[in-house]
Motif scaffolding. Sequence first.
Motif, PDB file in Angstrom:
ATOM      1  N   PHE A  19     -42.230  19.421  -2.412  1.00 55.19           N
ATOM      2  CA  PHE A  19     -40.778  18.698  -2.460  1.00 55.19           C
ATOM      3  C   PHE A  19     -39.773  19.610  -3.358  1.00 55.19           C
ATOM      4  CE2 PHE A  19     -38.302  16.383  -5.527  1.00 55.19           C
ATOM      5  CZ  PHE A  19     -37.874  15.397  -5.003  1.00 55.19           C
ATOM      6  N   ALA A  20     -40.200  20.400  -4.392  1.00 51.11           N
ATOM      7  CA  ALA A  20     -39.420  21.455  -4.920  1.00 51.11           C
ATOM      8  C   ALA A  20     -38.692  22.616  -3.880  1.00 51.11           C
ATOM      9  CB  ALA A  20     -40.019  22.004  -5.991  1.00 51.11           C
ATOM     10  N   LEU A  21     -39.577  23.005  -2.934  1.00 56.53           N
ATOM     11  CA  LEU A  21     -39.058  24.094  -2.181  1.00 56.53           C
ATOM     12  C   LEU A  21     -38.363  23.605  -1.172  1.00 56.53           C
ATOM     13  CD1 LEU A  21     -39.306  26.939  -1.319  1.00 56.53           C
ATOM     14  CD2 LEU A  21     -41.453  26.378   0.167  1.00 56.53           C
ATOM     15  N   HIS A  22     -38.513  22.187  -0.458  1.00 62.60           N
ATOM     16  CA  HIS A  22     -37.862  21.711   0.424  1.00 62.60           C
ATOM     17  C   HIS A  22     -36.229  21.485  -0.111  1.00 62.60           C
ATOM     18  CE1 HIS A  22     -36.250  19.079   3.495  1.00 62.60           C
ATOM     19  NE2 HIS A  22     -35.765  18.452   2.940  1.00 62.60           N
ATOM     20  N   MET A  23     -36.091  21.020  -1.404  1.00 65.37           N
ATOM     21  CA  MET A  23     -35.073  20.738  -2.047  1.00 65.37           C
ATOM     22  C   MET A  23     -33.959  22.075  -2.436  1.00 65.37           C
ATOM     23  SD  MET A  23     -34.383  18.707  -5.699  1.00 65.37           S
ATOM     24  CE  MET A  23     -34.966  20.073  -6.529  1.00 65.37           C
ATOM     25  N   LEU A  24     -34.900  22.940  -2.742  1.00 63.08           N
ATOM     26  CA  LEU A  24     -34.262  24.265  -3.094  1.00 63.08           C
ATOM     27  C   LEU A  24     -33.546  24.779  -1.845  1.00 63.08           C
ATOM     28  CD1 LEU A  24     -36.521  25.919  -5.713  1.00 63.08           C
ATOM     29  CD2 LEU A  24     -34.020  25.103  -5.899  1.00 63.08           C
ATOM     30  N   ARG A  25     -34.208  24.836  -0.487  1.00 61.36           N
ATOM     31  CA  ARG A  25     -33.905  25.329   0.697  1.00 61.36           C
ATOM     32  C   ARG A  25     -33.047  24.502   1.148  1.00 61.36           C
ATOM     33  NH1 ARG A  25     -39.717  26.159   3.429  1.00 61.36           N
ATOM     34  NH2 ARG A  25     -40.158  28.375   2.647  1.00 61.36           N
ATOM     35  N   GLU A  58     -20.761  15.663   4.832  1.00 59.41           N
ATOM     36  CA  GLU A  58     -21.280  14.492   5.425  1.00 59.41           C
ATOM     37  C   GLU A  58     -22.629  14.493   5.481  1.00 59.41           C
ATOM     38  OE1 GLU A  58     -21.082  12.406   9.709  1.00 59.41           O
ATOM     39  OE2 GLU A  58     -19.228  12.889   8.824  1.00 59.41           O
ATOM     40  N   LEU A  59     -23.567  13.477   4.935  1.00 61.82           N
ATOM     41  CA  LEU A  59     -24.932  13.520   4.824  1.00 61.82           C
ATOM     42  C   LEU A  59     -25.213  12.408   5.910  1.00 61.82           C
ATOM     43  CD1 LEU A  59     -25.589  14.626   1.307  1.00 61.82           C
ATOM     44  CD2 LEU A  59     -25.388  15.899   3.269  1.00 61.82           C
ATOM     45  N   GLY A  60     -26.522  12.408   6.473  1.00 56.84           N
ATOM     46  CA  GLY A  60     -27.108  11.126   7.269  1.00 56.84           C
ATOM     47  C   GLY A  60     -28.603  10.951   6.903  1.00 56.84           C
ATOM     48  N   PRO A  61     -29.141  10.053   7.651  1.00 55.59           N
ATOM     49  CA  PRO A  61     -30.559   9.879   7.627  1.00 55.59           C
ATOM     50  C   PRO A  61     -31.347  11.138   7.073  1.00 55.59           C
ATOM     51  CG  PRO A  61     -29.572   8.535   9.146  1.00 55.59           C
ATOM     52  CD  PRO A  61     -28.585   9.539   8.688  1.00 55.59           C
ATOM     53  N   GLY A  62     -32.419  10.963   6.248  1.00 52.60           N
ATOM     54  CA  GLY A  62     -32.994  12.217   5.755  1.00 52.60           C
ATOM     55  C   GLY A  62     -32.620  13.136   4.739  1.00 52.60           C
ATOM     56  N   ASP A  63     -31.387  12.897   4.796  1.00 58.49           N
ATOM     57  CA  ASP A  63     -30.651  13.759   3.778  1.00 58.49           C
ATOM     58  C   ASP A  63     -30.707  13.139   2.132  1.00 58.49           C
ATOM     59  OD1 ASP A  63     -29.803  15.908   5.298  1.00 58.49           O
ATOM     60  OD2 ASP A  63     -27.932  14.759   5.649  1.00 58.49           O
ATOM     61  N   PHE A  64     -30.404  13.916   1.072  1.00 62.65           N
ATOM     62  CA  PHE A  64     -30.365  13.356  -0.112  1.00 62.65           C
ATOM     63  C   PHE A  64     -29.214  13.708  -1.011  1.00 62.65           C
ATOM     64  CE2 PHE A  64     -32.764  17.712  -0.266  1.00 62.65           C
ATOM     65  CZ  PHE A  64     -32.212  18.352  -0.966  1.00 62.65           C
ATOM     66  N   PHE A  65     -29.090  13.353  -2.042  1.00 60.67           N
ATOM     67  CA  PHE A  65     -27.842  13.567  -2.986  1.00 60.67           C
ATOM     68  C   PHE A  65     -28.114  12.960  -4.450  1.00 60.67           C
ATOM     69  CE2 PHE A  65     -27.284   9.317  -1.144  1.00 60.67           C
ATOM     70  CZ  PHE A  65     -26.586   8.582  -2.113  1.00 60.67           C
ATOM     71  N   GLY A  66     -27.345  13.608  -5.215  1.00 58.03           N
ATOM     72  CA  GLY A  66     -27.579  12.948  -6.689  1.00 58.03           C
ATOM     73  C   GLY A  66     -28.608  13.831  -7.606  1.00 58.03           C
ATOM     74  N   GLU A  67     -29.020  15.010  -6.910  1.00 63.89           N
ATOM     75  CA  GLU A  67     -30.163  15.793  -7.565  1.00 63.89           C
ATOM     76  C   GLU A  67     -29.617  16.754  -8.478  1.00 63.89           C
ATOM     77  OE1 GLU A  67     -28.552  18.129  -4.667  1.00 63.89           O
ATOM     78  OE2 GLU A  67     -29.168  16.073  -4.513  1.00 63.89           O
ATOM     79  N   LEU A  68     -28.611  17.324  -8.210  1.00 62.69           N
ATOM     80  CA  LEU A  68     -27.928  18.316  -9.255  1.00 62.69           C
ATOM     81  C   LEU A  68     -27.733  17.649 -10.556  1.00 62.69           C
ATOM     82  CD1 LEU A  68     -25.134  20.114  -6.723  1.00 62.69           C
ATOM     83  CD2 LEU A  68     -27.440  20.738  -7.300  1.00 62.69           C
TER      84      LEU A  68
END
Length: 120
Positions: free
Chosen positions: A101-107, A52-62
């Motif tokens: 941006f890249a580091l946040h996404m990787l974490r 489950e994801l909520g505000p501030g989360d992201f999806f579709g990047e993989l």
Amino acid sequence: MSEVGLARVASRAATFHAEEGRVLALEGDPGAGMFILCEGTIAVELRSGSLELGPGDFFGELALLVDDGARVARVRAMTPVRCVSIPREEFLTLVETEPSFALHMLRELARRLTEARAAV
């Protein structure tokens, strides 16, 4: 993200709304963009379970990180949602030019992987 990066994203991103129950992505579909959830809740439905994801989360990047990548899960709106969509090319430019941006996404991806392993 830098001011230049934010301005670039703002000029290319689009906002969309979806009602509760709407499917936003299907497993196997080609990945055309990444999404940032601004309002509402979604379910990322994997074969191994649901996230489950909520505000501030992201999806579709993989699906965007692999050439000709496909979606790896079904994504469904659990409530009415508002998302920002970032096209594939803009996403790839951000990964290459915006280290924060890249580091946040990787974490975040590492956190999700760790949680998925713990749930198994």
